[in-house]
Motif scaffolding. Structure first.
Motif, PDB file in Angstrom:
ATOM      1  N   ASP A 179      -3.559  -0.112  -8.512  1.00 40.35           N
ATOM      2  CA  ASP A 179      -3.809  -1.052  -7.416  1.00 40.35           C
ATOM      3  C   ASP A 179      -3.150  -0.477  -6.168  1.00 40.35           C
ATOM      4  OD1 ASP A 179      -4.373  -3.217  -5.804  1.00 40.35           O
ATOM      5  OD2 ASP A 179      -3.035  -4.612  -6.841  1.00 40.35           O
ATOM      6  N   HIS A 180      -3.708   0.637  -5.691  1.00 41.91           N
ATOM      7  CA  HIS A 180      -3.123   1.362  -4.557  1.00 41.91           C
ATOM      8  C   HIS A 180      -3.039   0.516  -3.285  1.00 41.91           C
ATOM      9  CE1 HIS A 180      -2.876   5.195  -6.611  1.00 41.91           C
ATOM     10  NE2 HIS A 180      -4.086   4.995  -7.075  1.00 41.91           N
ATOM     11  N   ASP A 181      -3.960  -0.430  -3.129  1.00 40.00           N
ATOM     12  CA  ASP A 181      -3.975  -1.279  -1.923  1.00 40.00           C
ATOM     13  C   ASP A 181      -3.128  -2.543  -2.078  1.00 40.00           C
ATOM     14  OD1 ASP A 181      -5.753   0.498  -0.728  1.00 40.00           O
ATOM     15  OD2 ASP A 181      -7.498  -0.566  -1.522  1.00 40.00           O
ATOM     16  N   TRP A 182      -2.538  -2.711  -3.234  1.00 39.86           N
ATOM     17  CA  TRP A 182      -1.741  -3.889  -3.546  1.00 39.86           C
ATOM     18  C   TRP A 182      -2.574  -5.165  -3.426  1.00 39.86           C
ATOM     19  CZ3 TRP A 182       4.135  -4.054  -2.570  1.00 39.86           C
ATOM     20  CH2 TRP A 182       4.722  -2.827  -2.878  1.00 39.86           C
ATOM     21  N   ALA A 183      -3.830  -5.094  -3.839  1.00 40.55           N
ATOM     22  CA  ALA A 183      -4.740  -6.232  -3.724  1.00 40.55           C
ATOM     23  C   ALA A 183      -4.244  -7.451  -4.500  1.00 40.55           C
ATOM     24  CB  ALA A 183      -6.136  -5.839  -4.193  1.00 40.55           C
TER      25      ALA A 183
ATOM     26  N   THR B 121      -1.593  -8.999  -2.172  1.00 43.91           N
ATOM     27  CA  THR B 121      -2.112  -9.578  -0.925  1.00 43.91           C
ATOM     28  C   THR B 121      -3.058 -10.745  -1.186  1.00 43.91           C
ATOM     29  OG1 THR B 121      -3.849  -7.904  -0.786  1.00 43.91           O
ATOM     30  CG2 THR B 121      -1.783  -7.454   0.389  1.00 43.91           C
TER      31      THR B 121
ATOM     32  N   GLY C 134       0.782  -1.227   0.000  1.00 43.40           N
ATOM     33  CA  GLY C 134       0.000   0.000   0.000  1.00 43.40           C
ATOM     34  C   GLY C 134       0.813   1.276   0.000  1.00 43.40           C
TER      35      GLY C 134
END
Length: 143
Positions: free
Chosen positions: A130-134, A137, A35
């Motif tokens: 993909d700001h949350d690095w989904a 993760t 993130g």
């Protein structure tokens, strides 16, 4: 972000992904960056497998033959973008290298330089926010 590749810690695991084995190399060092606000672009380079399309696992010889192409992809991204290689996913259908990079990279130029660089395999490219690095993760095993 300068993270010395020789100082990164990687793990390897196998998952059941849709009833098929998925072999995954995970950059454990990237966990601390999940993130990170400067690295919100997920950049993926995928290579379709040719020899193992009707199998459950990648053809060992074909997978080994892609080592040089993998190295070329990693080198191209490290020269063309500020970011980090976080995952390599391999199954019978494809191999994908996933990076998180900063804005401003010429992704089209990187992709162009890799197109046709391997006589037997095509290199596909996709970049998405993909700001949350989904995407990272989703595959990340528990610590």
């Amino acid at each position: 972000m300068t993270i010395d590749p020789t100082q990164q810690r990687w793990s390897v695991c196998e998952l059941d992904y849709g009833g098929m084995p998925l072999f995954m190399r995970v950059n454990e060092s990237a966990r601390e960056l999940i993130g990170h606000p400067d690295y919100g672009i997920k950049l993926g380079f995928a290579v379709q497998m040719v020899e193992s399309k009707d199998a459950n696992v990648p053809d060992a010889a074909e997978n080994e033959s892609l080592t040089e192409l993998e190295d070329r992809i990693i080198e191209t991204v490290s020269k063309g973008a500020d970011g980090i290689h976080v995952l390599t996913l391999t199954n019978a259908a494809m191999k994908e290298l996933v990076f998180y990079i900063k804005e401003g990279a010429d992704i089209g130029a990187m992709h162009e330089s890799l197109k046709g660089s391997d006589a037997t395999h095509d290199v596909q490219c996709q970049a998405v926010w993909d700001h949350d690095w989904a995407a990272f993760t989703e595959f990340l095993p528990d610590a």
